[in-house]
Design an enzyme around this catalytic site. Sequence first.
Site, PDB file in Angstrom:
ATOM      1  N   THR A  55       0.911  -1.135   0.000  1.00  0.00           N
ATOM      2  CA  THR A  55       0.000   0.000   0.000  1.00  0.00           C
ATOM      3  C   THR A  55       0.944   1.176   0.000  1.00  0.00           C
ATOM      4  OG1 THR A  55      -1.722  -1.143   1.219  1.00  0.00           O
ATOM      5  CG2 THR A  55      -1.672   1.221   1.512  1.00  0.00           C
ATOM      6  N   SER A 113      -7.947  -0.976   7.037  1.00  0.00           N
ATOM      7  CA  SER A 113      -7.164  -0.499   8.186  1.00  0.00           C
ATOM      8  C   SER A 113      -6.426   0.790   7.868  1.00  0.00           C
ATOM      9  CB  SER A 113      -6.130  -1.557   8.595  1.00  0.00           C
ATOM     10  OG  SER A 113      -6.769  -2.745   8.953  1.00  0.00           O
TER      11      SER A 113
HETATM   12  O1  DON Z   1      -7.363  -1.608   3.324  1.00  0.00           O
HETATM   13  C1  DON Z   1      -6.600  -2.313   3.955  1.00  0.00           C
HETATM   14  O2  DON Z   1      -6.531  -2.297   5.169  1.00  0.00           O
HETATM   15  C2  DON Z   1      -5.630  -3.202   3.215  1.00  0.00           C
HETATM   16  N1  DON Z   1      -6.148  -3.533   1.919  1.00  0.00           N
HETATM   17  C3  DON Z   1      -4.323  -2.497   3.123  1.00  0.00           C
HETATM   18  C4  DON Z   1      -3.273  -3.356   2.498  1.00  0.00           C
HETATM   19  C5  DON Z   1      -1.922  -2.893   2.824  1.00  0.00           C
HETATM   20  O3  DON Z   1      -1.711  -2.000   3.605  1.00  0.00           O
HETATM   21  C6  DON Z   1      -0.816  -3.567   2.195  1.00  0.00           C
HETATM   22  N2  DON Z   1       0.402  -2.866   2.558  1.00  0.00           N
HETATM   23  N3  DON Z   1       1.448  -2.896   2.829  1.00  0.00           N
END
Ligand code: DON
Length: 532
Positions: free
Chosen positions: A344, A416
Amino acid sequence: MVVAAEAEAARAGLAVLEAGGNAMDAGVCVGFTLAVTLPRAGNLGGGGFLLYHDAANGQVHALDYREVAPRAAYRDLFLDESGRADPEKSRFSPLAVGVPGTVDGLLEAHRRFGTLPLAELLEPAIRLAEGGFRVGPELAASLAQAHRTQRLSPAARLVYFRPDGTPLEAGDWLRQGDLAASLRRIAADGRDGFYTGPTAEAIVETLGRDGGLLTIDDLRRYTPVWREPVQGTYREHTVYSMPPPSSGGVHLVQMLQVLEAFPLADWGPNSQRAVHHMAEAMKRAYADRSRHLGDPDFHPVPVAKLLSEAYTGRVQARIDPEHPTPSERIEPGELRQPGESPETTHFSIVDGQGNALSNTYTLNFSYGSGILAEGTGILLNNEMDDFSAQPGVPNAYGLIGGEANAVEPGKRMLSSMTPTLVLKDGTVRLVTGSPGGSRIITTVLQVVVNVLDHGMNAAEAVTSPRFHHQWLPDVLEVERGFPADTVRLLREAGYRVESSGTLGGAQTVLMENGSPTGAADPRRPGSTVAGN
Ligand code: DON
Protein backbone atom coordinates in the site's frame (compact mmCIF):
# COMPACT_ATOMS: atom_id res chain seq x y z
CA MET A 1 6.86 19.61 1.21
CA VAL A 2 5.95 16.21 -0.18
CA VAL A 3 6.89 12.91 1.48
CA ALA A 4 6.11 9.88 -0.65
CA ALA A 5 7.37 6.36 -1.28
CA GLU A 6 8.95 7.14 -4.67
CA ALA A 7 11.17 10.03 -5.78
CA GLU A 8 9.79 10.96 -9.25
CA ALA A 9 6.30 11.30 -7.81
CA ALA A 10 7.49 13.28 -4.79
CA ARG A 11 9.37 15.67 -7.08
CA ALA A 12 6.37 16.03 -9.40
CA GLY A 13 4.24 16.96 -6.38
CA LEU A 14 6.81 19.50 -5.24
CA ALA A 15 6.85 21.07 -8.72
CA VAL A 16 3.08 21.56 -8.41
CA LEU A 17 3.55 23.36 -5.08
CA GLU A 18 6.27 25.50 -6.64
CA ALA A 19 3.94 26.37 -9.51
CA GLY A 20 1.45 27.78 -6.99
CA GLY A 21 -0.71 24.71 -6.47
CA ASN A 22 -1.98 23.83 -3.01
CA ALA A 23 -1.47 20.58 -1.07
CA MET A 24 -4.48 19.00 -2.78
CA ASP A 25 -3.23 19.88 -6.27
CA ALA A 26 0.10 18.31 -5.34
CA GLY A 27 -1.63 15.25 -3.91
CA VAL A 28 -3.71 14.66 -7.03
CA CYS A 29 -0.51 14.87 -9.07
CA VAL A 30 1.36 12.49 -6.73
CA GLY A 31 -1.58 10.07 -6.73
CA PHE A 32 -1.65 9.80 -10.51
CA THR A 33 2.14 9.76 -10.83
CA LEU A 34 2.64 6.92 -8.34
CA ALA A 35 0.28 4.82 -10.50
CA VAL A 36 3.06 5.01 -13.11
CA THR A 37 6.24 5.00 -11.04
CA LEU A 38 5.25 2.75 -8.09
CA PRO A 39 2.99 0.23 -9.82
CA ARG A 40 2.99 -2.24 -6.93
CA ALA A 41 0.88 0.13 -4.81
CA GLY A 42 0.29 3.45 -6.59
CA ASN A 43 -2.78 2.86 -8.70
CA LEU A 44 -5.73 3.74 -10.87
CA GLY A 45 -7.32 0.32 -10.33
CA GLY A 46 -7.53 0.41 -6.53
CA GLY A 47 -8.90 2.70 -3.86
CA GLY A 48 -8.07 4.61 -0.71
CA PHE A 49 -8.79 7.38 1.74
CA LEU A 50 -7.62 10.91 2.25
CA LEU A 51 -7.81 13.60 4.90
CA TYR A 52 -7.45 17.28 4.01
CA HIS A 53 -6.92 20.27 6.26
CA ASP A 54 -8.29 23.37 4.58
CA ALA A 55 -6.42 26.27 6.13
CA ALA A 56 -8.96 28.79 4.79
CA ASN A 57 -11.49 27.75 7.44
CA GLY A 58 -9.57 25.30 9.61
CA GLN A 59 -11.79 22.37 8.69
CA VAL A 60 -10.66 18.80 8.17
CA HIS A 61 -12.40 16.76 5.48
CA ALA A 62 -12.27 13.00 4.88
CA LEU A 63 -12.79 11.44 1.46
CA ASP A 64 -13.59 7.74 1.17
CA TYR A 65 -12.70 6.41 -2.27
CA ARG A 66 -12.60 2.78 -1.18
CA GLU A 67 -13.55 0.10 -3.70
CA VAL A 68 -17.02 -1.45 -3.50
CA ALA A 69 -18.23 -4.98 -4.15
CA PRO A 70 -19.81 -5.47 -7.58
CA ARG A 71 -23.60 -5.65 -7.53
CA ALA A 72 -23.54 -9.33 -8.39
CA ALA A 73 -21.39 -10.16 -5.35
CA TYR A 74 -22.97 -12.12 -2.54
CA ARG A 75 -22.16 -13.33 0.94
CA ASP A 76 -20.72 -16.76 0.11
CA LEU A 77 -18.88 -15.64 -3.02
CA PHE A 78 -15.53 -16.86 -1.77
CA LEU A 79 -16.54 -20.29 -0.49
CA ASP A 80 -15.60 -23.44 -2.40
CA GLU A 81 -17.93 -26.40 -3.03
CA SER A 82 -17.27 -27.78 0.43
CA GLY A 83 -18.26 -24.45 2.00
CA ARG A 84 -14.74 -23.39 2.95
CA ALA A 85 -13.24 -19.96 2.25
CA ASP A 86 -10.99 -20.17 -0.82
CA PRO A 87 -8.24 -17.51 -0.62
CA GLU A 88 -7.26 -18.13 -4.24
CA LYS A 89 -10.69 -16.80 -5.28
CA SER A 90 -10.65 -13.72 -3.04
CA ARG A 91 -7.03 -12.82 -3.82
CA PHE A 92 -6.09 -13.79 -7.35
CA SER A 93 -9.21 -14.52 -9.41
CA PRO A 94 -11.33 -11.92 -11.25
CA LEU A 95 -13.68 -12.14 -8.25
CA ALA A 96 -10.95 -10.52 -6.12
CA VAL A 97 -11.41 -7.19 -7.84
CA GLY A 98 -13.52 -4.49 -6.19
CA VAL A 99 -14.92 -1.60 -8.26
CA PRO A 100 -11.96 0.83 -8.36
CA GLY A 101 -12.35 4.16 -6.56
CA THR A 102 -9.02 5.92 -7.05
CA VAL A 103 -9.77 7.87 -10.22
CA ASP A 104 -13.11 9.19 -9.02
CA GLY A 105 -11.58 9.92 -5.61
CA LEU A 106 -8.70 11.98 -6.97
CA LEU A 107 -11.01 13.81 -9.38
CA GLU A 108 -13.54 14.59 -6.66
CA ALA A 109 -10.76 15.82 -4.34
CA HIS A 110 -9.52 18.04 -7.17
CA ARG A 111 -13.01 19.32 -7.99
CA ARG A 112 -13.58 20.41 -4.40
CA PHE A 113 -10.18 21.70 -3.34
CA GLY A 114 -7.90 21.89 -6.37
CA THR A 115 -6.83 25.19 -7.91
CA LEU A 116 -4.71 24.20 -10.93
CA PRO A 117 -6.16 22.63 -14.11
CA LEU A 118 -6.42 18.84 -13.98
CA ALA A 119 -4.46 18.44 -17.24
CA GLU A 120 -1.47 20.13 -15.61
CA LEU A 121 -1.60 17.72 -12.66
CA LEU A 122 -1.81 14.68 -14.92
CA GLU A 123 1.07 15.81 -17.13
CA PRO A 124 3.95 14.20 -15.16
CA ALA A 125 2.11 10.87 -14.99
CA ILE A 126 1.42 10.91 -18.73
CA ARG A 127 4.98 11.95 -19.55
CA LEU A 128 6.53 9.25 -17.34
CA ALA A 129 4.18 6.59 -18.70
CA GLU A 130 4.69 7.54 -22.33
CA GLY A 131 8.36 8.49 -22.38
CA GLY A 132 9.26 5.97 -19.73
CA PHE A 133 11.68 6.11 -16.84
CA ARG A 134 14.66 4.15 -15.63
CA VAL A 135 13.78 1.27 -13.31
CA GLY A 136 15.36 1.75 -9.89
CA PRO A 137 16.44 -0.96 -7.44
CA GLU A 138 13.15 -0.90 -5.51
CA LEU A 139 10.92 -1.41 -8.51
CA ALA A 140 13.32 -4.10 -9.79
CA ALA A 141 13.17 -5.91 -6.44
CA SER A 142 9.36 -5.87 -6.34
CA LEU A 143 9.17 -7.12 -9.94
CA ALA A 144 11.63 -9.93 -9.15
CA GLN A 145 9.37 -10.88 -6.24
CA ALA A 146 6.28 -10.81 -8.48
CA HIS A 147 8.17 -13.02 -10.95
CA ARG A 148 9.03 -15.53 -8.22
CA THR A 149 5.46 -15.76 -6.96
CA GLN A 150 4.07 -15.97 -10.55
CA ARG A 151 1.13 -13.76 -9.70
CA LEU A 152 1.15 -11.38 -12.66
CA SER A 153 -1.26 -12.08 -15.54
CA PRO A 154 0.16 -12.52 -19.07
CA ALA A 155 -0.96 -8.98 -19.98
CA ALA A 156 0.78 -7.57 -16.89
CA ARG A 157 3.94 -9.52 -17.71
CA LEU A 158 4.03 -7.90 -21.15
CA VAL A 159 4.29 -4.52 -19.45
CA TYR A 160 6.69 -5.27 -16.59
CA PHE A 161 8.79 -8.13 -17.95
CA ARG A 162 11.23 -8.31 -20.88
CA PRO A 163 10.23 -10.15 -24.07
CA ASP A 164 12.10 -13.23 -22.78
CA GLY A 165 9.83 -13.31 -19.71
CA THR A 166 12.39 -12.14 -17.16
CA PRO A 167 11.46 -9.15 -15.00
CA LEU A 168 12.86 -5.70 -15.81
CA GLU A 169 16.01 -4.98 -13.86
CA ALA A 170 17.48 -1.82 -12.35
CA GLY A 171 18.72 0.35 -15.21
CA ASP A 172 16.14 -0.95 -17.71
CA TRP A 173 13.66 1.51 -19.18
CA LEU A 174 9.94 1.10 -18.38
CA ARG A 175 7.49 2.57 -20.91
CA GLN A 176 3.74 2.18 -20.38
CA GLY A 177 2.09 3.42 -23.57
CA ASP A 178 -1.34 1.92 -22.84
CA LEU A 179 -1.31 3.49 -19.39
CA ALA A 180 -0.43 6.87 -20.92
CA ALA A 181 -3.45 6.53 -23.23
CA SER A 182 -5.68 5.64 -20.26
CA LEU A 183 -4.41 8.71 -18.38
CA ARG A 184 -5.05 10.89 -21.44
CA ARG A 185 -8.67 9.71 -21.53
CA ILE A 186 -9.01 10.86 -17.89
CA ALA A 187 -7.38 14.20 -18.73
CA ALA A 188 -9.82 14.64 -21.63
CA ASP A 189 -13.07 13.28 -20.20
CA GLY A 190 -12.69 13.26 -16.42
CA ARG A 191 -14.43 10.35 -14.66
CA ASP A 192 -16.09 9.27 -17.91
CA GLY A 193 -12.61 8.68 -19.30
CA PHE A 194 -12.28 5.79 -16.86
CA TYR A 195 -15.74 4.67 -15.73
CA THR A 196 -17.24 4.52 -19.24
CA GLY A 197 -15.72 4.01 -22.69
CA PRO A 198 -12.63 2.02 -23.65
CA THR A 199 -11.07 1.75 -20.16
CA ALA A 200 -14.30 0.56 -18.54
CA GLU A 201 -14.92 -1.88 -21.38
CA ALA A 202 -11.40 -3.30 -21.11
CA ILE A 203 -11.77 -3.83 -17.34
CA VAL A 204 -15.10 -5.63 -17.75
CA GLU A 205 -13.93 -7.73 -20.70
CA THR A 206 -10.65 -8.80 -19.06
CA LEU A 207 -12.43 -9.89 -15.89
CA GLY A 208 -15.51 -11.32 -17.62
CA ARG A 209 -13.46 -13.70 -19.75
CA ASP A 210 -12.43 -15.63 -16.61
CA GLY A 211 -15.66 -15.50 -14.65
CA GLY A 212 -15.58 -11.97 -13.20
CA LEU A 213 -18.80 -10.31 -12.06
CA LEU A 214 -17.91 -6.66 -12.44
CA THR A 215 -20.08 -4.80 -14.96
CA ILE A 216 -20.04 -1.47 -16.79
CA ASP A 217 -22.96 -0.53 -14.61
CA ASP A 218 -20.86 -1.17 -11.46
CA LEU A 219 -18.22 1.18 -12.82
CA ARG A 220 -20.70 3.84 -13.86
CA ARG A 221 -22.34 3.82 -10.42
CA TYR A 222 -19.15 4.17 -8.39
CA THR A 223 -19.11 7.25 -6.12
CA PRO A 224 -16.59 8.47 -3.55
CA VAL A 225 -18.07 9.72 -0.27
CA TRP A 226 -17.12 12.71 1.91
CA ARG A 227 -17.37 11.60 5.52
CA GLU A 228 -17.06 13.19 8.93
CA PRO A 229 -13.50 12.43 10.14
CA VAL A 230 -13.05 10.58 13.41
CA GLN A 231 -11.84 13.06 15.97
CA GLY A 232 -10.30 12.77 19.43
CA THR A 233 -7.99 14.61 21.75
CA TYR A 234 -4.67 13.38 22.99
CA ARG A 235 -2.34 15.33 25.24
CA GLU A 236 -3.78 18.69 24.21
CA HIS A 237 -3.73 17.87 20.51
CA THR A 238 -6.67 17.12 18.24
CA VAL A 239 -6.30 13.93 16.24
CA TYR A 240 -8.27 13.54 13.00
CA SER A 241 -8.35 10.27 11.13
CA MET A 242 -10.35 8.08 8.79
CA PRO A 243 -13.83 6.92 9.83
CA PRO A 244 -15.48 3.65 8.69
CA PRO A 245 -15.32 1.89 6.28
CA SER A 246 -11.77 2.14 7.52
CA SER A 247 -11.22 0.85 11.01
CA GLY A 248 -8.04 2.90 11.24
CA GLY A 249 -9.28 6.16 12.71
CA VAL A 250 -11.68 4.64 15.24
CA HIS A 251 -9.03 2.34 16.66
CA LEU A 252 -6.23 4.92 16.56
CA VAL A 253 -8.33 7.36 18.58
CA GLN A 254 -9.64 4.58 20.83
CA MET A 255 -6.10 3.42 21.68
CA LEU A 256 -4.85 6.97 22.25
CA GLN A 257 -7.74 7.68 24.61
CA VAL A 258 -7.00 4.54 26.60
CA LEU A 259 -3.29 5.40 26.74
CA GLU A 260 -3.82 8.96 27.86
CA ALA A 261 -4.26 7.67 31.43
CA PHE A 262 -0.74 6.25 31.53
CA PRO A 263 2.58 8.16 31.88
CA LEU A 264 4.18 6.81 28.72
CA ALA A 265 6.70 9.66 28.61
CA ASP A 266 7.99 8.82 32.11
CA TRP A 267 8.26 5.15 31.24
CA GLY A 268 10.17 5.93 28.03
CA PRO A 269 9.90 4.75 24.42
CA ASN A 270 9.94 0.98 23.97
CA SER A 271 10.30 0.42 27.72
CA GLN A 272 8.62 -2.72 29.01
CA ARG A 273 5.87 -0.78 30.78
CA ALA A 274 5.07 1.43 27.82
CA VAL A 275 5.02 -1.48 25.36
CA HIS A 276 2.89 -3.58 27.73
CA HIS A 277 0.21 -0.89 28.11
CA MET A 278 0.21 -0.12 24.40
CA ALA A 279 -0.05 -3.80 23.47
CA GLU A 280 -2.98 -4.26 25.86
CA ALA A 281 -4.75 -1.29 24.26
CA MET A 282 -4.02 -2.76 20.80
CA LYS A 283 -5.51 -6.15 21.71
CA ARG A 284 -8.80 -4.63 22.89
CA ALA A 285 -9.06 -2.43 19.80
CA TYR A 286 -8.50 -5.30 17.36
CA ALA A 287 -11.01 -7.45 19.24
CA ASP A 288 -13.60 -4.70 18.80
CA ARG A 289 -12.63 -4.37 15.16
CA SER A 290 -13.52 -7.98 14.44
CA ARG A 291 -17.06 -7.55 15.73
CA HIS A 292 -18.15 -3.97 15.27
CA LEU A 293 -16.42 -2.55 12.21
CA GLY A 294 -17.68 -2.60 8.63
CA ASP A 295 -19.20 -0.33 6.01
CA PRO A 296 -21.41 2.11 7.97
CA ASP A 297 -23.80 2.33 5.01
CA PHE A 298 -24.65 -1.35 5.58
CA HIS A 299 -24.00 -2.00 9.23
CA PRO A 300 -24.32 0.48 12.11
CA VAL A 301 -20.85 1.02 13.55
CA PRO A 302 -21.00 2.13 17.21
CA VAL A 303 -18.26 4.76 16.82
CA ALA A 304 -19.52 7.05 19.58
CA LYS A 305 -19.78 4.17 22.02
CA LEU A 306 -16.33 2.84 21.21
CA LEU A 307 -14.88 6.30 21.81
CA SER A 308 -17.00 7.19 24.85
CA GLU A 309 -15.40 8.05 28.17
CA ALA A 310 -17.29 5.26 29.87
CA TYR A 311 -15.99 2.60 27.49
CA THR A 312 -12.46 4.03 27.54
CA GLY A 313 -12.54 3.87 31.33
CA ARG A 314 -13.65 0.23 31.28
CA VAL A 315 -10.81 -0.72 28.94
CA GLN A 316 -8.29 1.16 31.11
CA ALA A 317 -9.53 -0.65 34.21
CA ARG A 318 -9.20 -4.05 32.56
CA ILE A 319 -5.51 -3.62 31.80
CA ASP A 320 -3.47 -5.54 34.35
CA PRO A 321 -0.47 -3.30 35.10
CA GLU A 322 1.96 -6.22 35.17
CA HIS A 323 0.74 -9.04 32.96
CA PRO A 324 -0.83 -9.53 29.53
CA THR A 325 -4.44 -10.64 29.45
CA PRO A 326 -4.47 -13.78 27.26
CA SER A 327 -6.26 -13.01 24.00
CA GLU A 328 -8.66 -15.95 24.49
CA ARG A 329 -9.95 -14.15 27.58
CA ILE A 330 -10.68 -11.10 25.47
CA GLU A 331 -12.23 -13.12 22.63
CA PRO A 332 -11.60 -16.68 21.40
CA GLY A 333 -10.21 -17.61 17.98
CA GLU A 334 -7.72 -19.70 16.01
CA LEU A 335 -5.56 -17.81 13.55
CA ARG A 336 -2.62 -18.25 11.30
CA GLN A 337 -0.01 -15.69 10.37
CA PRO A 338 -0.44 -13.66 7.20
CA GLY A 339 1.38 -15.18 4.26
CA GLU A 340 1.33 -12.71 1.39
CA SER A 341 3.61 -9.79 0.74
CA PRO A 342 1.46 -6.69 1.14
CA GLU A 343 1.80 -3.26 -0.40
CA THR A 344 0.00 0.00 0.00
CA THR A 345 1.41 3.49 -0.08
CA HIS A 346 0.99 6.67 1.89
CA PHE A 347 1.97 10.24 1.13
CA SER A 348 1.89 13.36 3.28
CA ILE A 349 1.90 16.89 1.89
CA VAL A 350 1.88 20.38 3.39
CA ASP A 351 1.88 23.65 1.50
CA GLY A 352 2.89 27.19 2.42
CA GLN A 353 -0.69 28.19 3.28
CA GLY A 354 -1.13 25.65 6.08
CA ASN A 355 -3.16 23.16 4.03
CA ALA A 356 -2.24 19.53 4.56
CA LEU A 357 -3.06 16.28 2.80
CA SER A 358 -2.74 12.79 4.23
CA ASN A 359 -3.47 10.09 1.65
CA THR A 360 -3.26 6.30 1.76
CA TYR A 361 -4.25 4.20 -1.24
CA THR A 362 -3.70 0.65 -2.38
CA LEU A 363 -4.26 -2.30 -4.69
CA ASN A 364 -4.17 -4.40 -1.47
CA PHE A 365 -1.32 -6.86 -2.25
CA SER A 366 1.80 -5.85 -4.13
CA TYR A 367 0.49 -5.51 -7.74
CA GLY A 368 -3.02 -6.26 -6.43
CA SER A 369 -4.69 -9.23 -8.08
CA GLY A 370 -1.90 -9.24 -10.70
CA ILE A 371 -4.62 -8.81 -13.33
CA LEU A 372 -4.08 -5.98 -15.79
CA ALA A 373 -7.07 -4.69 -17.75
CA GLU A 374 -5.92 -5.52 -21.24
CA GLY A 375 -4.92 -2.62 -23.45
CA THR A 376 -5.10 -0.09 -20.59
CA GLY A 377 -1.91 -0.65 -18.58
CA ILE A 378 -4.10 -0.57 -15.46
CA LEU A 379 -3.49 -3.12 -12.70
CA LEU A 380 -6.58 -4.18 -10.77
CA ASN A 381 -6.87 -4.53 -7.01
CA ASN A 382 -7.64 -7.63 -4.94
CA GLU A 383 -9.41 -5.65 -2.24
CA MET A 384 -12.34 -8.12 -2.02
CA ASP A 385 -10.07 -10.19 0.27
CA ASP A 386 -10.56 -7.48 2.92
CA PHE A 387 -14.14 -8.67 3.34
CA SER A 388 -14.67 -11.41 5.85
CA ALA A 389 -15.09 -14.39 3.48
CA GLN A 390 -16.56 -16.39 6.34
CA PRO A 391 -17.04 -15.50 10.03
CA GLY A 392 -13.86 -16.27 11.94
CA VAL A 393 -11.76 -17.05 8.83
CA PRO A 394 -8.77 -14.68 8.68
CA ASN A 395 -7.95 -12.54 5.66
CA ALA A 396 -4.40 -12.12 4.36
CA TYR A 397 -3.45 -10.02 7.38
CA GLY A 398 -4.75 -12.53 9.92
CA LEU A 399 -7.73 -10.27 10.60
CA ILE A 400 -11.06 -11.87 11.28
CA GLY A 401 -14.51 -10.41 11.05
CA GLY A 402 -18.14 -11.36 10.96
CA GLU A 403 -21.51 -10.03 9.96
CA ALA A 404 -20.44 -6.38 9.92
CA ASN A 405 -17.86 -7.08 7.21
CA ALA A 406 -19.62 -9.85 5.23
CA VAL A 407 -19.69 -9.54 1.41
CA GLU A 408 -22.75 -7.64 0.16
CA PRO A 409 -23.38 -6.04 -3.22
CA GLY A 410 -22.28 -2.42 -3.42
CA LYS A 411 -20.66 -2.59 0.02
CA ARG A 412 -17.19 -1.29 0.93
CA MET A 413 -14.82 -3.83 2.43
CA LEU A 414 -13.37 -2.92 5.84
CA SER A 415 -9.95 -1.28 5.74
CA SER A 416 -7.16 -0.50 8.19
CA MET A 417 -5.85 2.50 6.28
CA THR A 418 -5.26 5.38 8.70
CA PRO A 419 -4.40 8.68 7.01
CA THR A 420 -4.07 11.01 9.98
CA LEU A 421 -3.68 14.71 10.79
CA VAL A 422 -2.80 15.98 14.27
CA LEU A 423 -3.56 19.63 15.01
CA LYS A 424 -2.60 21.89 17.91
CA ASP A 425 -4.65 25.05 18.43
CA GLY A 426 -6.09 24.76 14.92
CA THR A 427 -2.72 24.42 13.19
CA VAL A 428 -1.40 21.26 11.59
CA ARG A 429 1.35 19.64 13.66
CA LEU A 430 1.70 16.13 12.22
CA VAL A 431 0.73 14.50 8.91
CA THR A 432 1.19 10.74 8.77
CA GLY A 433 -0.11 7.37 7.65
CA SER A 434 1.28 4.04 6.55
CA PRO A 435 0.96 0.86 4.51
CA GLY A 436 1.10 -2.50 6.27
CA GLY A 437 -2.37 -4.08 6.32
CA SER A 438 -3.34 -4.77 9.93
CA ARG A 439 -0.06 -3.16 11.06
CA ILE A 440 -1.10 0.24 9.73
CA ILE A 441 -3.07 1.31 12.78
CA THR A 442 -0.40 0.37 15.31
CA THR A 443 2.31 1.99 13.17
CA VAL A 444 0.41 5.29 13.11
CA LEU A 445 -0.25 4.99 16.86
CA GLN A 446 3.49 4.69 17.53
CA VAL A 447 4.39 7.67 15.34
CA VAL A 448 1.82 9.81 17.20
CA VAL A 449 2.98 8.61 20.65
CA ASN A 450 6.65 9.06 19.70
CA VAL A 451 5.99 12.69 18.85
CA LEU A 452 3.41 13.69 21.45
CA ASP A 453 4.63 11.66 24.44
CA HIS A 454 8.31 11.21 23.78
CA GLY A 455 9.04 14.51 22.08
CA MET A 456 10.79 12.85 19.16
CA ASN A 457 11.52 14.70 15.94
CA ALA A 458 10.16 13.37 12.64
CA ALA A 459 13.15 11.14 11.87
CA GLU A 460 13.24 9.65 15.37
CA ALA A 461 9.48 9.09 15.48
CA VAL A 462 9.51 7.24 12.16
CA THR A 463 12.69 5.17 12.50
CA SER A 464 12.28 4.05 16.11
CA PRO A 465 11.81 0.22 16.19
CA ARG A 466 8.14 -0.77 16.21
CA PHE A 467 5.96 -3.50 17.69
CA HIS A 468 2.50 -4.81 16.91
CA HIS A 469 -0.27 -6.79 18.58
CA GLN A 470 -3.58 -7.48 16.87
CA TRP A 471 -5.30 -9.55 19.58
CA LEU A 472 -5.28 -12.69 17.45
CA PRO A 473 -2.91 -14.38 17.05
CA ASP A 474 -1.84 -13.73 20.64
CA VAL A 475 1.66 -12.70 19.62
CA LEU A 476 3.59 -9.50 20.17
CA GLU A 477 5.64 -8.85 17.05
CA VAL A 478 8.79 -6.73 17.35
CA GLU A 479 11.05 -5.39 14.66
CA ARG A 480 14.71 -6.23 14.49
CA GLY A 481 16.51 -3.66 16.63
CA PHE A 482 13.85 -3.68 19.33
CA PRO A 483 15.56 -3.45 22.77
CA ALA A 484 16.46 -6.96 23.94
CA ASP A 485 16.00 -6.04 27.60
CA THR A 486 12.40 -5.01 26.93
CA VAL A 487 11.76 -8.26 25.06
CA ARG A 488 13.13 -10.26 27.99
CA LEU A 489 10.94 -8.40 30.50
CA LEU A 490 7.86 -8.79 28.30
CA ARG A 491 8.49 -12.54 28.01
CA GLU A 492 8.89 -12.79 31.77
CA ALA A 493 5.54 -11.01 32.18
CA GLY A 494 3.89 -13.62 29.94
CA TYR A 495 3.99 -12.29 26.37
CA ARG A 496 4.75 -14.48 23.39
CA VAL A 497 7.19 -12.21 21.55
CA GLU A 498 8.23 -12.93 17.98
CA SER A 499 10.56 -11.12 15.65
CA SER A 500 8.83 -9.68 12.58
CA GLY A 501 9.83 -8.11 9.29
CA THR A 502 9.55 -4.35 9.07
CA LEU A 503 6.24 -2.93 10.30
CA GLY A 504 4.66 -0.21 8.16
CA GLY A 505 6.24 2.68 6.29
CA ALA A 506 5.12 6.01 7.74
CA GLN A 507 5.76 8.88 5.31
CA THR A 508 5.51 11.78 7.71
CA VAL A 509 5.62 15.56 7.97
CA LEU A 510 6.08 17.17 11.39
CA MET A 511 5.72 20.92 11.78
CA GLU A 512 8.37 22.39 14.11
CA ASN A 513 8.04 26.12 14.87
CA GLY A 514 6.06 26.70 11.72
CA SER A 515 8.45 24.83 9.40
CA PRO A 516 7.92 21.36 8.03
CA THR A 517 10.39 18.57 8.68
CA GLY A 518 9.86 15.46 6.64
CA ALA A 519 10.72 11.85 7.40
CA ALA A 520 10.73 9.34 4.57
CA ASP A 521 10.43 5.93 6.20
CA PRO A 522 13.63 3.97 5.44
CA ARG A 523 11.62 0.73 5.77
CA ARG A 524 10.41 1.52 2.24
CA PRO A 525 13.66 2.32 0.39
CA GLY A 526 13.09 4.86 -2.34
CA SER A 527 10.94 6.98 -0.03
CA THR A 528 11.72 10.64 -0.52
CA VAL A 529 11.24 14.01 1.14
CA ALA A 530 10.89 16.68 -1.56
CA GLY A 531 10.97 20.36 -0.63
CA ASN A 532 10.98 22.26 2.60
O1 DON B 1 -7.36 -1.61 3.32
C1 DON B 1 -6.60 -2.31 3.96
O2 DON B 1 -6.53 -2.30 5.17
C2 DON B 1 -5.63 -3.20 3.22
N1 DON B 1 -6.15 -3.53 1.92
C3 DON B 1 -4.32 -2.50 3.12
C4 DON B 1 -3.27 -3.36 2.50
C5 DON B 1 -1.92 -2.89 2.82
O3 DON B 1 -1.71 -2.00 3.60
C6 DON B 1 -0.82 -3.57 2.19
N2 DON B 1 0.40 -2.87 2.56
N3 DON B 1 1.45 -2.90 2.83
